[in-house]
Design a protein around this motif. Structure first.
Motif, PDB file in Angstrom:
ATOM      1  N   SER A  70       0.873  -1.285  -0.167  1.00  0.00           N
ATOM      2  CA  SER A  70       0.016  -0.104   0.132  1.00  0.00           C
ATOM      3  C   SER A  70       0.859   1.069  -0.148  1.00  0.00           C
ATOM      4  CB  SER A  70      -0.652  -0.029   0.700  1.00  0.00           C
ATOM      5  OG  SER A  70      -0.516   0.081   2.614  1.00  0.00           O
ATOM      6  N   PHE A  71       0.618   2.397   0.035  1.00  0.00           N
ATOM      7  CA  PHE A  71       0.639   3.403  -0.606  1.00  0.00           C
ATOM      8  C   PHE A  71       1.354   3.859   1.444  1.00  0.00           C
ATOM      9  CE2 PHE A  71      -0.097   4.241  -4.831  1.00  0.00           C
ATOM     10  CZ  PHE A  71       1.108   5.133  -5.521  1.00  0.00           C
ATOM     11  N   LEU A  72       0.593   2.913   2.439  1.00  0.00           N
ATOM     12  CA  LEU A  72       0.045   4.028   3.767  1.00  0.00           C
ATOM     13  C   LEU A  72       1.475   3.111   3.663  1.00  0.00           C
ATOM     14  CD1 LEU A  72      -0.425   4.665   6.004  1.00  0.00           C
ATOM     15  CD2 LEU A  72      -2.000   3.116   6.200  1.00  0.00           C
ATOM     16  N   THR A  73       1.795   2.045   3.894  1.00  0.00           N
ATOM     17  CA  THR A  73       3.076   1.361   4.036  1.00  0.00           C
ATOM     18  C   THR A  73       4.061   2.028   3.854  1.00  0.00           C
ATOM     19  OG1 THR A  73       2.067  -0.642   4.098  1.00  0.00           O
ATOM     20  CG2 THR A  73       4.246  -1.003   4.274  1.00  0.00           C
ATOM     21  N   TYR A  74       4.349   2.129   2.074  1.00  0.00           N
ATOM     22  CA  TYR A  74       5.475   3.192   1.780  1.00  0.00           C
ATOM     23  C   TYR A  74       6.132   4.663   2.515  1.00  0.00           C
ATOM     24  CZ  TYR A  74       6.813   6.559  -1.617  1.00  0.00           C
ATOM     25  OH  TYR A  74       7.358   8.072  -2.617  1.00  0.00           O
ATOM     26  N   LEU A 302      -2.702  13.729   9.165  1.00  0.00           N
ATOM     27  CA  LEU A 302      -3.027  14.213   7.016  1.00  0.00           C
ATOM     28  C   LEU A 302      -2.063  13.368   6.797  1.00  0.00           C
ATOM     29  CD1 LEU A 302      -2.863  18.429   7.097  1.00  0.00           C
ATOM     30  CD2 LEU A 302      -4.554  16.515   6.536  1.00  0.00           C
ATOM     31  N   LEU A 303      -0.992  13.572   6.863  1.00  0.00           N
ATOM     32  CA  LEU A 303      -0.245  12.115   5.773  1.00  0.00           C
ATOM     33  C   LEU A 303      -0.860  10.659   5.576  1.00  0.00           C
ATOM     34  CD1 LEU A 303       2.158  11.255   4.124  1.00  0.00           C
ATOM     35  CD2 LEU A 303       3.995  10.713   6.516  1.00  0.00           C
ATOM     36  N   TYR A 304      -1.192  10.013   7.172  1.00  0.00           N
ATOM     37  CA  TYR A 304      -1.703   8.845   6.530  1.00  0.00           C
ATOM     38  C   TYR A 304      -3.115   9.087   5.906  1.00  0.00           C
ATOM     39  CZ  TYR A 304       1.805   7.469   9.602  1.00  0.00           C
ATOM     40  OH  TYR A 304       3.055   7.128  10.106  1.00  0.00           O
ATOM     41  N   GLU A 305      -3.891   9.848   6.157  1.00  0.00           N
ATOM     42  CA  GLU A 305      -5.273  10.650   5.448  1.00  0.00           C
ATOM     43  C   GLU A 305      -4.871  10.046   3.874  1.00  0.00           C
ATOM     44  OE1 GLU A 305      -7.149   9.922   7.217  1.00  0.00           O
ATOM     45  OE2 GLU A 305      -9.518  10.143   5.388  1.00  0.00           O
ATOM     46  N   ALA A 306      -3.542  10.985   3.471  1.00  0.00           N
ATOM     47  CA  ALA A 306      -3.510  11.169   2.041  1.00  0.00           C
ATOM     48  C   ALA A 306      -3.167  10.075   1.452  1.00  0.00           C
ATOM     49  CB  ALA A 306      -2.603  12.196   2.129  1.00  0.00           C
ATOM     50  N   ALA A 307      -1.736   9.392   2.112  1.00  0.00           N
ATOM     51  CA  ALA A 307      -2.132   7.778   1.711  1.00  0.00           C
ATOM     52  C   ALA A 307      -3.312   7.153   1.240  1.00  0.00           C
ATOM     53  CB  ALA A 307      -0.513   7.013   2.463  1.00  0.00           C
ATOM     54  N   ALA A 321      -3.163  15.197  -0.971  1.00  0.00           N
ATOM     55  CA  ALA A 321      -1.761  15.539  -1.054  1.00  0.00           C
ATOM     56  C   ALA A 321      -0.918  16.685  -0.679  1.00  0.00           C
ATOM     57  CB  ALA A 321      -1.786  14.848  -2.561  1.00  0.00           C
ATOM     58  N   ALA A 322      -1.858  17.751  -1.397  1.00  0.00           N
ATOM     59  CA  ALA A 322      -0.867  18.865  -1.187  1.00  0.00           C
ATOM     60  C   ALA A 322      -1.615  19.365   0.405  1.00  0.00           C
ATOM     61  CB  ALA A 322      -2.207  19.798  -1.949  1.00  0.00           C
ATOM     62  N   LEU A 323      -2.540  19.289   1.114  1.00  0.00           N
ATOM     63  CA  LEU A 323      -3.294  19.488   2.656  1.00  0.00           C
ATOM     64  C   LEU A 323      -1.749  19.348   3.349  1.00  0.00           C
ATOM     65  CD1 LEU A 323      -6.351  18.522   3.193  1.00  0.00           C
ATOM     66  CD2 LEU A 323      -5.834  21.231   3.187  1.00  0.00           C
ATOM     67  N   ALA A 324      -1.612  17.874   3.103  1.00  0.00           N
ATOM     68  CA  ALA A 324      -0.219  16.901   4.226  1.00  0.00           C
ATOM     69  C   ALA A 324       1.303  17.647   4.095  1.00  0.00           C
ATOM     70  CB  ALA A 324      -0.230  15.461   3.645  1.00  0.00           C
ATOM     71  N   LYS A 325       1.097  17.664   2.425  1.00  0.00           N
ATOM     72  CA  LYS A 325       2.252  17.966   2.265  1.00  0.00           C
ATOM     73  C   LYS A 325       2.906  19.692   2.877  1.00  0.00           C
ATOM     74  CE  LYS A 325       6.381  19.844  -1.208  1.00  0.00           C
ATOM     75  NZ  LYS A 325       6.198  20.958  -0.625  1.00  0.00           N
ATOM     76  N   LEU A 326       1.700  20.493   2.569  1.00  0.00           N
ATOM     77  CA  LEU A 326       2.113  21.890   3.177  1.00  0.00           C
ATOM     78  C   LEU A 326       1.834  22.158   4.574  1.00  0.00           C
ATOM     79  CD1 LEU A 326       1.608  25.381   2.757  1.00  0.00           C
ATOM     80  CD2 LEU A 326      -1.095  24.502   2.638  1.00  0.00           C
TER      81      LEU A 326
END
Ligand code: CAA
Length: 394
Positions: A70-74, A302-307, A321-326
């Motif tokens: 998963s992207f979450l694992t990544y 936020l990061l895990y939610e984006a993943a 993705a933008a929320l998490a990166k910001l």
């Protein structure tokens, strides 16, 4: 009586991968981090280590040699590595960035040819979007690709290409129809041995110094037509779809850097004595540590939610993705500056890791879309993109 739900096979696999990563980071990556930064060289030993431990193709499809994870694992893997060494984390993140255009827009033959070698780490990947006159405004790129028989001929320069000089395969975005703006951009798979491909200037950077960033020169570079990704004119959309999935990787790098700095500062605050007690028992430092903790935890959520949005293929991915990166980029910057402050003079010394973390943090507010571009992307989900009203020529 509480019912205990057994962990799913995917959760067990993720836990196993993360344990392997923690061990590798503690034994091999953390002890090299200061040296990688000081020498400013790509750490091929770490690349080999990650390749041997199957960390380079975690979310790549299993049918093309990836782990099918998963992207979450990544993102959790990128985060773990970044706690100790942001440059080393980019080995995983940029392999993903360079492979994603092929995974998203490639046909079966292209995936079969490139993805297994990228998943195994036999080949290294890069993604070439930015040009001297187009960074944030990527849709105005000028590098030109013209079809001549069974080849495209590419001319122009790309800059700020992470791993461009060490990559075997680079996905290059170039204009095939200048009359169509972003919808005249196409994406190509370029191999480092293609005629007319050259590596230019190596940037000397403030941070992520073990991750070489270069100019790429295309001087009548010949690319076989079968290396066009998708249809002509779809390249810009491919580039954007890739960034939606790769920005969480940079958010993960930012969360990892911040966590690494917080851990170091908290450990220091427990030991360092001033005015008769550990500085961690002084309210001024406690409030700083508490604020750092809340920012890191909020960024991680936020990061895990984006993943998860990546894994679900959600329509909200661009936004998250933008929320998490910001959020994560700003957190990394603030937390590392505060970590330096807590260590005082020692924080300013290269003998302690927090000054490197502070320098590394800055890039997470700049690349894969500046913080201002993330705000633009977020705002457009609220109010749309402004289109000037049509004029009647007066
Ligand atoms: N997914 C799919 N399609 C998308 C999309 C997305 N996320 N975003 C835009 N598009 C489509 C639009 O719908 C539009 O299509 P139509 O014309 O058919 O309607 C087309 O693409 C053009 O989009 P916009 O009109 O929104 O383009 P724009 O020029 O107004 O703005 C931008 C685009 C969001 C500002 C974009 O240029 C951008 O993200 N800029 C930042 C560039 C960037 O992040 N660079 C990073 C370089 S890589 C890097 O840094 C890596 C590294 O070193 C590790």
């Amino acid at each position: 009586m509480a019912v205990i739900t057994p962990p799913s096979a995917a959760a067990e696999e993720e836990a196993m991968i993360l344990q392997v990563v923690r061990d590798l980071v503690a034994e091999k990556v953390a002890p090299r981090a200061a040296e990688i930064d000081a020498k400013g060289e790509f750490p091929w030993d770490i690349q080999k280590l990650f390749a041997e431990n199957d960390l380079l193709g975690i979310p790549f499809p299993a049918e093309y040699g990836g782990l099918g994870g998963s992207f979450l694992t990544y993102v959790k893997v990128v985060e773990e590595i970044s706690k100790a060494c942001a440059s080393s984390a980019l080995i995983v993140a940029v392999q993903e960035l360079g492979a994603l255009p092929i995974i998203i827009a490639g046909n079966h033959e292209q995936k079969q040819k490139y993805i297994p070698k990228l998943a195994s780490g036999e080949w290294t990947a890069a993604y070439a979007l930015t040009e001297p006159s187009s960074g944030s405004d990527a849709g105005t790129m000028r590098v030109r690709a013209e079809r001549k028989g069974d080849k495209y001929v590419i001319n122009g320069n790309k800059i700020w290409i992470t791993h461009g000089g060490v990559a075997d395969v680079i996905v290059v975005f170039a204009v095939t129809d200048p009359s169509k703006g972003p919808n005249g951009v196409s994406a190509f798979i370029v191999e480092k041995d293609f005629p007319g491909f050259k590596v230019g200037k190596l940037e000397k950077k403030m941070g992520i110094r073990g991750s070489p960033t270069v100019e790429l020169i295309f001087d009548n570079c010949e690319v076989p037509v079968e290396n066009l990704l998708g249809e002509e004119g779809t390249g810009f959309k491919t580039a954007m779809k890739v960034l939606d999935k790769s920005r969480p990787g940079i958010a993960a790098q930012a969360v990892g850097i911040a966590q690494g700095a917080l851990d170091y500062a908290a450990a220091y605050a427990r030991e360092r004595i001033a005015f008769g007690k550990p500085i961690g028992q002084q309210q001024g430092i406690q409030f700083m540590l508490a604020d750092m903790k809340v920012e890191v935890e909020a960024s991680r959520l936020l990061l895990y939610e984006a993943a998860r949005k990546c894994d679900e293929g959600s329509a909200d991915l661009t936004l998250y993705a933008a929320l998490a990166k910001l959020k994560a980029g700003d957190t990394a910057m603030k937390v590392t500056v505060d970590a330096v402050q807590i260590l005082g003079g020692f924080g300013y010394s290269v003998e302690y890791p927090v000054e490197r973390m502070m320098r590394d943090a800055k890039i997470t507010q700049i690349y894969e879309g500046t913080q201002q571009i993330q705000r633009l992307v977020i705002a457009r989900t609220l109010v749309g993109k402004w289109k000037p009203p049509a004029t009647d020529g007066r």
